[in-house]
Motif scaffolding. Sequence first.
Motif, PDB file in Angstrom:
ATOM      1  N   LEU A  54       0.769  -1.238   0.182  1.00  0.00           N
ATOM      2  CA  LEU A  54      -0.002  -0.024  -0.056  1.00  0.00           C
ATOM      3  C   LEU A  54       0.811   1.201  -0.083  1.00  0.00           C
ATOM      4  O   LEU A  54       0.505   2.460  -0.327  1.00  0.00           O
ATOM      5  CB  LEU A  54      -0.736  -0.088   1.187  1.00  0.00           C
ATOM      6  CG  LEU A  54      -1.893  -1.142   1.173  1.00  0.00           C
ATOM      7  CD1 LEU A  54      -2.704  -0.932   2.426  1.00  0.00           C
ATOM      8  CD2 LEU A  54      -2.957  -1.085   0.068  1.00  0.00           C
ATOM      9  N   GLY A  55       2.237   0.974   0.252  1.00  0.00           N
ATOM     10  CA  GLY A  55       3.080   2.209   0.292  1.00  0.00           C
ATOM     11  C   GLY A  55       3.697   2.722   1.534  1.00  0.00           C
ATOM     12  O   GLY A  55       4.184   3.864   1.687  1.00  0.00           O
ATOM     13  N   LEU A 110      -5.327   2.940   1.169  1.00  0.00           N
ATOM     14  CA  LEU A 110      -4.285   3.208   0.002  1.00  0.00           C
ATOM     15  C   LEU A 110      -4.455   4.519  -0.268  1.00  0.00           C
ATOM     16  O   LEU A 110      -3.773   5.010  -0.874  1.00  0.00           O
ATOM     17  CB  LEU A 110      -4.615   2.181  -1.096  1.00  0.00           C
ATOM     18  CG  LEU A 110      -4.110   2.553  -2.481  1.00  0.00           C
ATOM     19  CD1 LEU A 110      -2.488   2.350  -2.432  1.00  0.00           C
ATOM     20  CD2 LEU A 110      -4.437   1.467  -3.435  1.00  0.00           C
ATOM     21  N   THR A 150      -2.105   7.766  -0.429  1.00  0.00           N
ATOM     22  CA  THR A 150      -1.813   8.467  -1.621  1.00  0.00           C
ATOM     23  C   THR A 150      -2.199  10.000  -1.679  1.00  0.00           C
ATOM     24  O   THR A 150      -1.280  10.759  -1.819  1.00  0.00           O
ATOM     25  CB  THR A 150      -2.594   7.923  -2.685  1.00  0.00           C
ATOM     26  OG1 THR A 150      -2.596   6.526  -2.869  1.00  0.00           O
ATOM     27  CG2 THR A 150      -2.307   8.867  -4.220  1.00  0.00           C
ATOM     28  N   LYS A 188      -1.247   0.152  -6.316  1.00  0.00           N
ATOM     29  CA  LYS A 188      -0.553   1.551  -5.827  1.00  0.00           C
ATOM     30  C   LYS A 188       0.204   2.330  -7.051  1.00  0.00           C
ATOM     31  O   LYS A 188       0.276   3.440  -7.364  1.00  0.00           O
ATOM     32  CB  LYS A 188       0.636   1.201  -4.781  1.00  0.00           C
ATOM     33  CG  LYS A 188       1.299   2.532  -4.618  1.00  0.00           C
ATOM     34  CD  LYS A 188       2.210   2.174  -3.366  1.00  0.00           C
ATOM     35  CE  LYS A 188       3.214   3.376  -2.950  1.00  0.00           C
ATOM     36  NZ  LYS A 188       3.624   4.204  -3.987  1.00  0.00           N
ATOM     37  N   ASP A 240      -0.461   5.956  -8.613  1.00  0.00           N
ATOM     38  CA  ASP A 240       0.646   6.837  -8.524  1.00  0.00           C
ATOM     39  C   ASP A 240       0.888   7.339 -10.039  1.00  0.00           C
ATOM     40  O   ASP A 240       1.071   8.838 -10.145  1.00  0.00           O
ATOM     41  CB  ASP A 240       1.884   6.153  -8.046  1.00  0.00           C
ATOM     42  CG  ASP A 240       2.055   5.801  -6.604  1.00  0.00           C
ATOM     43  OD1 ASP A 240       1.285   6.719  -5.812  1.00  0.00           O
ATOM     44  OD2 ASP A 240       2.700   5.327  -6.037  1.00  0.00           O
TER      45      ASP A 240
END
Length: 653
Positions: free
Chosen positions: A189-190, A284, A288, A345, A349
């Motif tokens: 998910l980052g 997520l 972001t 993701k 992005d």
Amino acid sequence: MEVKKLSISWQFLIVLVLILQILSALDFDPYRVLGVSRTASQADIKKAYKKLAREWHPDKNKDPGAEDKFIQISKAYEILSNEEKRSHYDHYGDAEENQGHQKQQREYRFRHFHENFYFDEPFFHFPFNSERRDSIDEKYLLHFSHYVNEVVPDSFKKPYLIKITSDWCFSCIHIEPVWKEVVQELEGLGVGIGVVHAGYERRLAHHLGAHSTPAILGIINGKVSFFHNAVVRENLRQFVESLLPGNLVEKVTSKNYVRFLSGWQQENKPHVLLFDQMPVVPLLYKLTAFAYKDYLSFGYVYVGLRGVEEMTRQYNVNVYTPTILIFKEHIHKPADVIQARGMKKQVLDDFITQNKYLLAARLTSQKLFHELCPVKRSHRQRKYCVVLLTAEATKLSKPFEAFLSFALANTQDTVRFVHVYSNRQQEFANTLLPDSDAFQGKSAVSILERRNTAGRVVYKTLEDPWTGSESDKFILLGYLDQLRKDPALLSSEAVLPDLTDELAPIFLLRWLYSASDYISDSWDSIFHSNWREMMPLLSLVFSALFILFGTVIIQAFSDSNEERESSPPDKEEAHEKTGRTEPSFTKEPSSKIPKKGFVEVTELTDVTYTSNLVRLRPGHMNVVLILSNSTKTSLLQKFALEVYTFTGRIVRR
């Protein structure tokens, strides 16, 4: 024979141990552990779990069985908080994942018990400091320099989840399966992941404030927050979500969507809307929003709300698929759209990066100027900026709308369109505008190319003010076409001053934000830190209180002693003690009215010596007369007259 008996004994012992384990596993009832009924809601389960977790936490409960009890509580909550695991337990009497895990453990013990009982293996082949355990965390190991130079700066774009571990850590083994599962999910998910080995990186562990293992902490915006709940998947996920600011994503409905999308002019950002069927914002999407918070504003639309149908029809949104719309200067038509189930993701992005800026963004800071109008690196990497210099207005003016439509029709990748409020960036605008009265109060367009970071540019300003007419557009288009063939068209040269940051908060707001963050951190530390972590703060507070109250008490006693020692006896008391009358002197011929008050002539004794001479306050002066009994009366009267002549006050003794 004896060997055979010994072998049978060992086999019987193994079977007995396995039977006891199976019975203990069957006896485990998560409802009974948490003390809730089988029809309990998630709110009741969570409430019971928090109560028991506080009671049986090993850091607070010193009972020898507290750690085992706490593990049972955590395991029960992990099963009942997950609807899928709870349903499987209600039907089959155990969680699905636990069955496979216990089966693997039993098979492993049957196959490897004999092998692992030799002393040439490192401590019965326990997984302490083993290569298998290190290989899990080796990818995420952090060192002090890596943490300072990379993790801390990167934490302003994404949160980090860091585990503190060490060798010979029993609890580290217990949390390892959960940690591995959470890492696989959150990293996708980052979320940044890190592992600190306290044995080898003591400096970093001490810098983070971790005094025991295992410990889990989060880092965001350079600030460290410790995880204080049971190590289960849902708790760790909620912890990461709690690190993020609460105002990242705005809940958008049919009542406020026009206001939300119209904020592009004031915020100077594109606006993003996610339409989804989930009542809560996906993690997520929040991550972001945090990564791109400086470039875009994010909103969330729950399609299950009443009245949202109007928005979905207006923007042609498929309510059964997560849909993301990006709006720029036009709020009635999205600039870009993406629809996908299970959005990744990387896809998100790429979509956001392509729409980071408005079509004709306003230059509000030097940083934004560097990004939109980069310095020329080579002849093949030329970037031109078309700048509209216009006055600030609450509504879109005709020159700006014409400039915006021209930018929308542009197809050249080497040209960026921006605008500047000339009243806010006066030095910048005056540098590009020609010295002519024809541009006073009117808009103008300049084409520029940056040559270096010091501000040197080559540019050309259109001869006439920009009105947005078709002829103005035709002239600008001709210049851009000619510029592709002949870069020498930009004949003027200048050094632009740095832009002032228009969106930066004023000093008072920055101070209030800093104070609010400090208070929240201190409050969190008071309720969650252990005594070892709190000792420096408590020592500082008690030292300050001791110095403050000690000073006040000493000053109070000092002032009371001075008043008691320096207070003059009343006239009647002096008469009773001495039996003598002391004369009062006035100067009758003087026309000056005596002021209130008097100057005392006090006999200097061992009692009055300290208060009159030793503790003499700044700005005060004492005159000491040395007299004998024979000259006392006559000299004292003359002295009183002289003092009255000098001060205008009555002198008494």
